[in-house]
Design an enzyme around this catalytic site. Structure first.
Site, mmCIF file in Angstrom:
data_model
loop_
_atom_site.group_PDB
_atom_site.id
_atom_site.type_symbol
_atom_site.label_atom_id
_atom_site.label_comp_id
_atom_site.label_asym_id
_atom_site.label_seq_id
_atom_site.Cartn_x
_atom_site.Cartn_y
_atom_site.Cartn_z
ATOM 1 N N CYS A 131 12.267 -2.663 1.999
ATOM 2 C CA CYS A 131 11.052 -2.179 1.790
ATOM 3 C C CYS A 131 9.920 -2.750 2.428
ATOM 4 O O CYS A 131 9.347 -3.795 2.010
ATOM 5 C CB CYS A 131 10.583 -2.071 0.202
ATOM 6 S SG CYS A 131 9.100 -1.620 -0.526
ATOM 7 N N CYS A 134 6.998 -3.480 0.251
ATOM 8 C CA CYS A 134 6.992 -4.581 -0.377
ATOM 9 C C CYS A 134 6.665 -5.803 0.537
ATOM 10 O O CYS A 134 6.320 -6.987 -0.209
ATOM 11 C CB CYS A 134 8.352 -4.796 -1.225
ATOM 12 S SG CYS A 134 8.761 -3.156 -2.102
ATOM 13 N N ASP A 135 7.421 -5.814 1.448
ATOM 14 C CA ASP A 135 7.584 -7.070 2.216
ATOM 15 C C ASP A 135 7.113 -7.469 3.508
ATOM 16 O O ASP A 135 6.744 -8.249 4.020
ATOM 17 C CB ASP A 135 9.108 -7.522 2.468
ATOM 18 C CG ASP A 135 9.920 -7.642 1.230
ATOM 19 O OD1 ASP A 135 9.366 -7.840 0.026
ATOM 20 O OD2 ASP A 135 10.990 -7.253 0.912
#
Length: 307
Positions: A131, A134-135
């Site tokens: 992701c 997300c990261d």
């Protein structure tokens, strides 16, 4: 008998249990593996409103404690299906257990397809990610790779191109499957390198963190490519197969349910990543769980008491 059985103990399922208990319904959360779901693999969560930074494991633990404090029951087992009629349902498991209930919320999630490389699971959150939203911020100004050739991979790479020094996009075929305009936007970026056909054949860690990948381009020899992260975008696998009899599924196996989680069978609801939708994030999972729980409670209230 519980009034509601929630299948799946990730953020969507735990939120559903929270809202159902706050509405006064008896609830059982049935989870086949570990409570908390995929979020527990995230070393840092920085996109959940009101919490600047928290580990996925701690966030899941807090959710679980909150649900248990409200009196929800939990059990471990793999649901194999649902039988019965609206208002009189039974969830049964692979182990032979049966859980009678009046309504079911399916929050079974979707698993990221992995590349199947040695050490891949151990490096999740340590250089291997599924992701970019997300990261990606963790790798600002650094070199990363994206594995995949569809629209998801292209979108991940575009997001990373705004953050990272170099983005290598690796696809096993010479032609990418994603949208042509998105390809044009991506590969016109000066910091994006196209490696196709190419295959990631290995992961090379150092001190528990990814430091490089092993790569083969076409029929050439393997070589090392130094990257700080590998973002895998080769698709998702919704966990709905066992419930095809009570869900309408699209061609990829996602549940066709409305914004309240309702599908074709009254009293059966779907929430979270197992439902067909555009955005699959922690925030949308908990929103789905809340909506499905409130819809299930309305279903029970309108149906009235049944013996």
């Amino acid at each position: 008998m519980h009034e509601i059985v929630v299948i799946g103990g990730g953020p969507a399922g735990l939120t559903a249990a929270l809202y159902a208990r706050r509405s006064g319904k008896t609830v059982l959360v049935l989870e086949k593996e570990g409570f908390g779901g995929q979020i527990t693999a995230s070393s840092r969560v920085e996109n959940y409103p009101g919490i600047p930074e928290i580990s996925g494991a701690e966030l899941a633990e807090r959710m679980m404690e909150q649900v248990l404090a409200l009196g929800a029951d939990t059990d471990v087992g793999e649901a194999a299906g649902i039988r019965g009629e609206p208002g009189r349902l039974t969830v049964y498991t692979e182990e032979g257990e049966e859980y009678p209930c009046k309504a079911v919320i399916l929050a079974t999630g979707a698993r990221h397809r992995m590349l199947g490389l040695a050490g891949e699971g151990e490096l999740v959150g340590r250089g291997v990610s599924y992701c970019a939203v997300c990261d990606g911020e963790f790798y600002r100004g650094r070199d990363v790779a994206v594995a995949g050739g569809g629209d998801t991979a292209l979108q991940e790479a575009l997001l990373l191109a705004d953050l990272c020094r170099t983005v290598y996009v690796i696809h096993r075929r010479p032609v990418f499957r994603g949208d042509a305009l998105r390809q044009e936007r991506l590969f016109s970026r000066p910091n994006v390198r196209r490696l196709a056909p190419g295959t990631v054949t290995g992961l090379l860690p150092q001190d528990g963190q990814l430091r490089a990948i092993r790569l083969r381009e076409g029929s050439g020899p393997e070589r090392e490519l130094a990257v700080d992260a590998l973002f895998v975008a080769v698709g998702l696998q919704p966990q709905n197969q066992a419930f095809a009899g009570v869900l309408a599924l699209d061609g990829d196996g996602y549940a066709l349910a409305d914004e309240q989680g309702a599908g074709p069978v009254p009293g059966v609801f779907a929430a979270g990543d197992c439902r067909r939708k555009t955005v699959r994030q922690l925030t949308t999972a908990v929103a789905d769980g809340a909506c499905a729980a409130l819809a299930a409670c309305r279903f029970l209230d309108e149906a009235g008491p049944r013996k």
